[in-house]
Design an enzyme around this catalytic site. Structure first.
Site, mmCIF file in Angstrom:
data_model
loop_
_atom_site.group_PDB
_atom_site.id
_atom_site.type_symbol
_atom_site.label_atom_id
_atom_site.label_comp_id
_atom_site.label_asym_id
_atom_site.label_seq_id
_atom_site.Cartn_x
_atom_site.Cartn_y
_atom_site.Cartn_z
ATOM 1 N N CYS A 201 -4.191 2.640 -3.270
ATOM 2 C CA CYS A 201 -3.162 1.869 -3.970
ATOM 3 C C CYS A 201 -3.753 1.318 -5.263
ATOM 4 C CB CYS A 201 -2.705 0.675 -3.134
ATOM 5 S SG CYS A 201 -1.834 1.109 -1.647
ATOM 6 N N CYS B 153 -4.976 1.910 3.148
ATOM 7 C CA CYS B 153 -4.003 1.134 3.916
ATOM 8 C C CYS B 153 -2.869 2.005 4.459
ATOM 9 C CB CYS B 153 -3.434 -0.010 3.086
ATOM 10 S SG CYS B 153 -2.236 0.505 1.855
ATOM 11 N N CYS C 102 -1.912 6.197 0.821
ATOM 12 C CA CYS C 102 -3.124 5.466 0.474
ATOM 13 C C CYS C 102 -4.171 5.714 1.568
ATOM 14 C CB CYS C 102 -2.825 3.979 0.341
ATOM 15 S SG CYS C 102 -4.297 2.977 0.093
ATOM 16 N N GLY D 228 15.498 -6.300 -25.142
ATOM 17 C CA GLY D 228 14.975 -5.042 -25.661
ATOM 18 C C GLY D 228 14.696 -5.052 -27.148
ATOM 19 N N CYS E 275 -2.570 -3.612 -1.266
ATOM 20 C CA CYS E 275 -3.398 -2.821 -0.359
ATOM 21 C C CYS E 275 -4.168 -3.736 0.608
ATOM 22 C CB CYS E 275 -4.359 -1.976 -1.182
ATOM 23 S SG CYS E 275 -5.097 -0.617 -0.260
#
Lengths: 259, 308
Positions: free
Chosen positions: B265, B243, B240, B31, B271
């Site tokens: 997606c 899909c 979606c 970080g 997808c």
């Protein structure tokens, strides 16, 4: 004029031989005083007399070359930066002359007041907001202004907001640098009245720097007069103002305009 | 085939060594923003110069590279960066998340869970999470040093005060291993839970700002929030349309000026794989698939010098 309970006998802040130079020039030299809990100390003097330097050195914004500052028995100058900054977020507060220096102008009034709470670990939105609302009320800002930004406030309101932001964590020692500077006299009077009430209710110790003798007459228990970086006279406020001993203090008191 | 005018992966070896040092430091201090001497790249700032440099420093000839832009393999940014490394490094490329060893991404984490040994490289525009609250770099560095992160909550407070909820929906600040507050680059906050405990190495490169930071595998990453306004990984409340997936992050596509829209997606590989497996959504059998289109165009616009 004092309203608070008798002061305790151990000083909250003990300053000895504080000296700050700017190169070869003197900022302030050999300043010593004790500040007791609940006491208000006024520092007056003309521009360039070193009063703001003194305040900044005390608050840790500047590093003095010589001297000792003991807060509650702890040596402030020997503290690590983490400790000192924690102290200035919790036990201390600093009210700037220009509220723009002390406020976050892009953040709402509520966020400004809440910042210190969040800085010391406040993580409950409802609590933070309730406290912010409470403090806005105490400094006479309407509760429906809580989501407005300080830029939408008048100068007097900004200054009051800055005071609320500083006092929300219940500090014990407040530094004020000309808190009434730049405000018109009626707003000044209300602000002073408010400050006097808060100082009395919360039992704050205050060091207030100003060039306005009326401000210290109203707020301060004790007075320090500075000239060219040196303290030339100190004592009880009424005593110093009514019976000035040093030539410079006499000049200062006699130059106040009478209406 | 590599373009022999360039060193492997474009950057010279000394530069890659310098970047690797920064990456190692970043991995050692999760970080923490490590400064590095960002190079001028043959693409404008804001197009992923930081990510490209990190990828260049990580690539070895055996790698298989995947590049995505907002989850898609076939958008300008992804196509041009993929082509760049095909040409300068000659590495294999793929669209399948599971097959890739290095994935450079802009603003998404792939839906398919990553595994050990994979490297996910993020393109970062502004690495400093405190930037818009505290403009002074000297001050923000001090705040990181002293762990003064109260200000980050001021931003979330402002969100709730103004919108009634935490409206920050991307670049949602996180705390890494209980120490540094980090900007996860502008990924949707839907992806935030995937940052923590991830098996892959996650590297973040900011070219213009000259910073690299990292989240090593299985690191604790916590999204900041309030006790009474907890973090929610949100997405559009739809499935979606191609899909039928209900658990993936969706893009909203306006399809005409009558207010019709579809949700698809954002992860095209996810997808397409689902559609090939026989899943389909509201719009029935797909009329197009990015993979099919790409395949049909292969002969016309495949990268120069690419041998299949």
């Amino acid at each position: 004029m004092t309203f608070h309970q008798p002061v305790q006998d151990t000083p909250l802040l003990r300053v000895t031989g504080l000296t700050k130079h700017y190169g070869a020039r003197i900022g302030c030299a050999d300043v010593s005083f004790d500040l007791y809990p609940g006491e208000v100390l006024g520092i007056v003097g003309e521009s360039g007399s070193g009063k703001s330097t003194l305040l900044a050195s005390l608050a840790g914004h500047l590093r003095p070359e010589f001297g000792r500052i003991a807060y509650d028995g702890r040596d402030v100058l020997a503290m690590s930066e983490t400790e000192r900054r924690r102290l200035s977020r919790t036990d201390w507060a600093y009210v700037h002359q220009n509220p723009r220096d002390g406020l976050r102008m892009g953040v709402s009034a509520g966020g400004n007041v809440g910042e210190r709470l969040m800085a010391i670990g406040g993580r409950h939105y409802g609590d933070i907001r309730a406290k912010a609302t409470d403090w806005l009320g105490r400094v006479e800002i309407a509760a429906d202004r809580i989501d407005d930004r300080p830029s939408a406030f008048s100068g007097g309101m900004q200054q009051r907001l800055q005071i609320a932001r500083n006092l929300v964590t219940a500090p014990r020692l407040v530094f004020m640098d000309e808190p009434t500077g730049g405000l018109d006299v009626s707003v000044q009077a209300r602000l002073l009245d408010l400050l006097r009430g808060l100082v009395r209710d919360l039992g704050l110790s205050v060091i207030i720097v100003t060039h306005d003798l009326a401000v210290v007459r109203l707020l301060a228990d004790r007075l320090m007069v500075m000239k060219s970086g040196h303290v030339v006279e100190q004592g009880l406020t009424d005593q110093v103002l009514d019976d000035p001993q040093h030539a410079y203090t006499q000049l200062l008191v006699s130059s106040v305009l009478q209406v | 085939m590599t373009d022999q005018a360039y060193n492997f992966a474009y950057l010279d070896e000394q530069t890659k060594r310098m970047i690797r040092r920064a990456i190692l430091k970043g991995v050692a201090v999760p970080g923490y923003q490590v400064p590095f001497a960002s190079r001028e790249m043959p693409m404008p700032y804001g197009w992923g110069t930081g990510g490209v440099q990190v990828t260049a420093a990580c690539l070895v000839p055996e790698d298989r590279l995947k590049v995505i832009d907002q989850g898609a393999d076939d958008t300008t940014n992804a196509v041009s960066i993929r082509k760049f490394f095909q040409r300068t490094a000659g590495v294999e490329v793929t669209e399948a998340t599971a097959e890739a060893t290095v994935i450079q991404t802009r603003h998404r984490i792939p839906e398919t869970a990553l595994s050990e040994g994979q490297i996910l490289v993020y393109q970062v525009p502004i690495p400093e999470p405190l930037r818009f609250l505290e403009p002074r770099e000297t001050e923000t560095r001090k705040m990181h040093e002293l762990e003064e992160y109260g200000l980050m909550h001021v931003k979330l407070y402002e969100d709730i005060a103004r919108h009634g909820e935490i409206a920050t929906s991307y670049a949602y600040p996180v705390k890494v291993e209980g120490r540094y507050v980090m900007d996860p680059s502008p990924i949707p906050k839907f992806d935030n839970p995937k940052l923590g405990g991830n098996a892959a190495i996650q590297l973040f490169g900011a070219g213009r700002e000259q910073r690299i930071y990292a989240v090593p595998p299985y690191t604790q990453v916590v999204s900041l929030d309030f006790d009474d306004h907890p973090f929610v990984a949100s997405k559009a409340p739809h499935d979606c349309d191609l899909c039928g997936a209900s658990e993936s992050y969706l893009d909203e596509v306006i399809t005409d000026d009558q207010g019709s829209r579809m949700y698809v997606c954002s992860d095209t590989d996810f997808c397409a794989t689902r559609q090939e497996a026989g899943h389909h959504g509201r719009l029935g059998v797909p009329q197009f698939s990015s993979k099919k289109i790409a395949k049909s165009l292969e002969g016309f616009c495949a990268a120069e010098g690419v041998t299949e």
